[in-house]
Structures are given as C-alpha cells and as structure tokens.
Design a protein around this motif. Structure first.
Motif, PDB file in Angstrom:
ATOM      1  N   ARG A  99       0.849  -1.183   0.000  1.00  0.00           N
ATOM      2  CA  ARG A  99       0.000   0.000   0.000  1.00  0.00           C
ATOM      3  C   ARG A  99       0.890   1.240   0.000  1.00  0.00           C
ATOM      4  N   ARG A 100       0.497   2.237  -0.750  1.00  0.00           N
ATOM      5  CA  ARG A 100       1.283   3.464  -0.814  1.00  0.00           C
ATOM      6  C   ARG A 100       0.494   4.612  -0.204  1.00  0.00           C
ATOM      7  N   ASP A 101       1.147   5.353   0.664  1.00  0.00           N
ATOM      8  CA  ASP A 101       0.532   6.547   1.231  1.00  0.00           C
ATOM      9  C   ASP A 101       0.810   7.737   0.317  1.00  0.00           C
ATOM     10  N   SER A 102      -0.164   8.614   0.205  1.00  0.00           N
ATOM     11  CA  SER A 102       0.031   9.843  -0.560  1.00  0.00           C
ATOM     12  C   SER A 102       1.019  10.746   0.166  1.00  0.00           C
ATOM     13  N   ARG A 103       1.530  11.722  -0.547  1.00  0.00           N
ATOM     14  CA  ARG A 103       2.448  12.675   0.087  1.00  0.00           C
ATOM     15  C   ARG A 103       1.764  13.403   1.231  1.00  0.00           C
ATOM     16  N   ASP A 104       0.492  13.738   1.041  1.00  0.00           N
ATOM     17  CA  ASP A 104      -0.236  14.429   2.109  1.00  0.00           C
ATOM     18  C   ASP A 104      -0.354  13.547   3.344  1.00  0.00           C
ATOM     19  N   ARG A 105      -0.610  12.269   3.127  1.00  0.00           N
ATOM     20  CA  ARG A 105      -0.733  11.363   4.265  1.00  0.00           C
ATOM     21  C   ARG A 105       0.603  11.188   4.979  1.00  0.00           C
ATOM     22  N   LEU A 106       1.683  11.108   4.211  1.00  0.00           N
ATOM     23  CA  LEU A 106       2.999  10.992   4.822  1.00  0.00           C
ATOM     24  C   LEU A 106       3.345  12.240   5.618  1.00  0.00           C
ATOM     25  N   ARG A 107       3.002  13.409   5.075  1.00  0.00           N
ATOM     26  CA  ARG A 107       3.253  14.655   5.819  1.00  0.00           C
ATOM     27  C   ARG A 107       2.439  14.673   7.112  1.00  0.00           C
ATOM     28  N   ALA A 108       1.196  14.224   7.017  1.00  0.00           N
ATOM     29  CA  ALA A 108       0.352  14.183   8.210  1.00  0.00           C
ATOM     30  C   ALA A 108       0.899  13.196   9.236  1.00  0.00           C
ATOM     31  N   ASP A 109       1.403  12.075   8.762  1.00  0.00           N
ATOM     32  CA  ASP A 109       1.970  11.086   9.673  1.00  0.00           C
ATOM     33  C   ASP A 109       3.208  11.640  10.369  1.00  0.00           C
ATOM     34  N   ARG A 110       4.053  12.313   9.604  1.00  0.00           N
ATOM     35  CA  ARG A 110       5.264  12.886  10.193  1.00  0.00           C
ATOM     36  C   ARG A 110       4.915  13.938  11.238  1.00  0.00           C
ATOM     37  N   ALA A 111       3.966  14.811  10.911  1.00  0.00           N
ATOM     38  CA  ALA A 111       3.565  15.860  11.860  1.00  0.00           C
ATOM     39  C   ALA A 111       2.963  15.239  13.122  1.00  0.00           C
ATOM     40  N   ALA A 112       2.150  14.211  12.953  1.00  0.00           N
ATOM     41  CA  ALA A 112       1.530  13.558  14.108  1.00  0.00           C
ATOM     42  C   ALA A 112       2.578  12.895  14.979  1.00  0.00           C
ATOM     43  N   LEU A 113       3.545  12.235  14.361  1.00  0.00           N
ATOM     44  CA  LEU A 113       4.593  11.573  15.137  1.00  0.00           C
ATOM     45  C   LEU A 113       5.452  12.588  15.872  1.00  0.00           C
ATOM     46  N   GLU A 114       5.796  13.679  15.217  1.00  0.00           N
ATOM     47  CA  GLU A 114       6.623  14.694  15.872  1.00  0.00           C
ATOM     48  C   GLU A 114       5.876  15.323  17.043  1.00  0.00           C
ATOM     49  N   ARG A 115       4.570  15.485  16.902  1.00  0.00           N
ATOM     50  CA  ARG A 115       3.774  15.999  18.022  1.00  0.00           C
ATOM     51  C   ARG A 115       3.789  15.010  19.186  1.00  0.00           C
TER      52      ARG A 115
END
Length: 337
Positions: free
Chosen positions: A26-42
């Motif tokens: 499964r591939r995540d979109s760039r937007d989803r990856l950005r959201a995942d990164r922001a959520a993890l950093e939070r």
C-alpha cells in the motif's frame, strides 16, 4: 505513574507484498505521509516533556513499515536517550538499514522483527539480525505460522543465536491440528498462547489503566481493539479516565492485546520484555563476537548464558481458549504483528 503507550499514526504503507496482510504494497500519498510525520513529531514532543516523575514506555505499532521513514528512526533514537523513558520499541520487517541505531541508547531501544519469507532474501534478513547483534540491540524475531513458512522458521531457529527469542504467530483464521501445533510449539514453546483466541469479556485487563493506545490525533483508547475513547493525550483529559477495567470484547486474539490480560500469566512470562516480546530470562542484549562487548551493548549476557526455560501455557491454569472455527471476531489485526 508508569504508563505504556501503543502509538499508531496515519502511516499505512508497506514495502512488502505479503498475501496475508491487507496493507501489502500500500502506498501513502504525500499528504498522508506529511500528516503522519507531523503527528509523530507531536507525539514525540509530548513524550519528551515528561510529566512530574512519570515513567513512560512506548511501542510503535504501525499498520505499515515505519523504519523506512526517517522520522520514525529519529523518534526512536531521541526517545531512547531520555531519562524518563523506560523502553521504546517498534514492530518492523527489518528491511531498512541499521546504522541509525548507532545514535540510540541500546539499553532502552528494542525491535520486534518479523521475517516474511518471499518478501526479502533470507540471507539479507539474517544479515540484518547479525547487525543488530553486533550493535548490542535487544530484539525478537518472529514469523507467521503458515505451513509454507515452517522450513524457513526452522532455518531461522538454527541460524539465530539461542539468546534471540523466535516467536510464532498463528495465522489469522486458521485452525491448527494438535500435530500441526506441536511442530510450531517445538520452535516457540509459547505458540499455544497464539493458537486460539482468549476469552476476555468481563476479565480484568491492564489496558485503560497502565496501558493505552494513542492515534495520530492524540485520541486515547484503552487498546487498539476497543474503539471507545478515554480522552485526548494532548489536553490531558485521558488521565482522569485511567482506572482498572474489564475487557468488553468476547475474545482477544492479538498478542499486543491479550498480553495485558490479568487472567493470563504473560507479564510474568515476558517480565522485562513485554513491549519487544522477549520472555524473561533472555539477556538484556545479544552480545556481538561472543564476548559481551558489542558496540553500544549492555553486556547483558554472553554466548554461554543459560536461558531460563520458557513456561508452557499449561503450566498454570487460565481460562480455556475458545474454539477457532473461522475468521477472528476481531477486526483491525495486522497478521504477522
């Protein structure tokens, strides 16, 4: 307070194509990856703050493969170096390089590794395991108990050091005859715990009291399998909801769930290694070169360390498992995890 957090953000992409996994390739979109990164950093920022003497343990349980993403490697490294973090671990297929571990505190970081035959060359996976050993990293290795995986599992057990625990997950929805189960139990004496779902309704469970699940928005639930929310991590509303609870589900069939049931002896079986799925009696780290002096290691054992025999599930009474006639009644379990 000692709190264990199972974190699962938006990430749902994987670099493998396992036929038994709904998230394969499964591939995540760039937007989803950005959201995942922001959520993890939070989340990492929250975990790094500390809470007045609270001690924290964290297990990352992504749907996809986390360690191919730089932000997960960085989060694990940073959290491992914090004094109030007791343990930080992640479930991984071990497809990524291992040199990033040189920046982590090997006394606190651990890996829960799954081998998927057909998805990566055997020699490559074994080589990754040897790199972990050389770095003194604490890790377990597992495999899904499919008949076509049996010879690979036997080969792994023969090639891995005795000080590395090899676990076997029962394939979801698959019944095992006693003869079939015996073959897997010969490799993993704890396989009978995975073979059938565990009765859980009305039974006490540590989730919702000392163990919680957190998603990318900070919603806190008692575990990944009970959807009712306890509050939010970031406004602190979850803390007032922490208390002893009985499980509301009929059965629990996933290790990251049933390991916390108080009706099972698994906190004793896995004492010191609940997050990384390593039983008590195994060394703190697998020493490289056989001398206990692996770079970054803890010197927690040597090649001659005698391991404590793993207790069999029939060694003490617990509720009888349910028959396993078909697909699990639970939803959202990732096979191989």
């Amino acid at each position: 307070m000692d709190l264990t957090v199972l974190y699962r953000g938006p990430l749902a992409s994987c670099d493998y194509d396992c036929p038994y996994c709904p998230f394969a390739k499964r591939r995540d979109s760039r937007d989803r990856l950005r959201a995942d990164r922001a959520a993890l950093e939070r989340f990492t920022g929250w975990a790094a703050e500390g809470r007045g003497g609270d001690r924290l343990s964290v297990l990352f349980t992504p749907w996809g493969e986390a360690l191919v993403r730089s932000w997960y490697r960085r989060a694990l490294t940073e959290l491992s170096r914090l004094p109030h973090i007791r343990r930080v671990a992640v479930q991984t297929n071990l497809s990524c390089r291992t040199d990033w571990l040189d920046g982590a505190d090997a006394r606190k970081l651990a890996l829960w590794c799954t081998y998927h035959p057909g998805q990566t060359p055997y020699a490559r996976f074994l080589g990754r395991c040897r790199e972990l050993t050389a770095r003194g990293i604490r890790f377990s290795v597992g495999i899904v108990g499919l008949e076509e995986h049996l010879e690979s599992a036997r080969r792994l057990r023969a090639d891995l050091p005795d000080q590395v625990y090899l676990w076997v997950n029962a394939a979801e929805g698959q019944p095992y005859t006693d003869e079939e189960a015996a073959r897997w139990t010969a490799l993993d004496p704890l396989f009978p715990y995975s073979r059938q779902p565990h009765r859980s309704v009305g039974l006490p469970c540590r989730t919702g009291e000392s163990v919680v699940s957190v998603d990318g928005d900070g919603t806190v639930r008692r575990c990944h399998f009970v959807r009712s929310a306890l509050g939010n991590l970031y406004d602190g509303s979850y803390r007032a909801a922490l208390r002893p609870r009985a499980c509301p589900l009929a059965v629990c069939d996933c290790h990251i769930g049933y390991v916390h049931l108080e009706s099972l002896p698994l906190y004793d079986v896995f004492a010191g290694g609940v997050l990384e799925r390593i039983p008590a009696g195994y060394p703190d780290a697998v020493p490289g070169g056989g001398d206990g002096s692996a770079p970054g290691g803890t010197g927690g054992g040597d090649a001659g360390t005698a391991l404590v025999p793993l207790p069999r599930p029939d060694a003490r009474p617990f509720p009888a498992p349910l028959p396993f006639p078909g697909p699990s009644p639970l939803r959202g379990r990732a096979p191989g995890r």
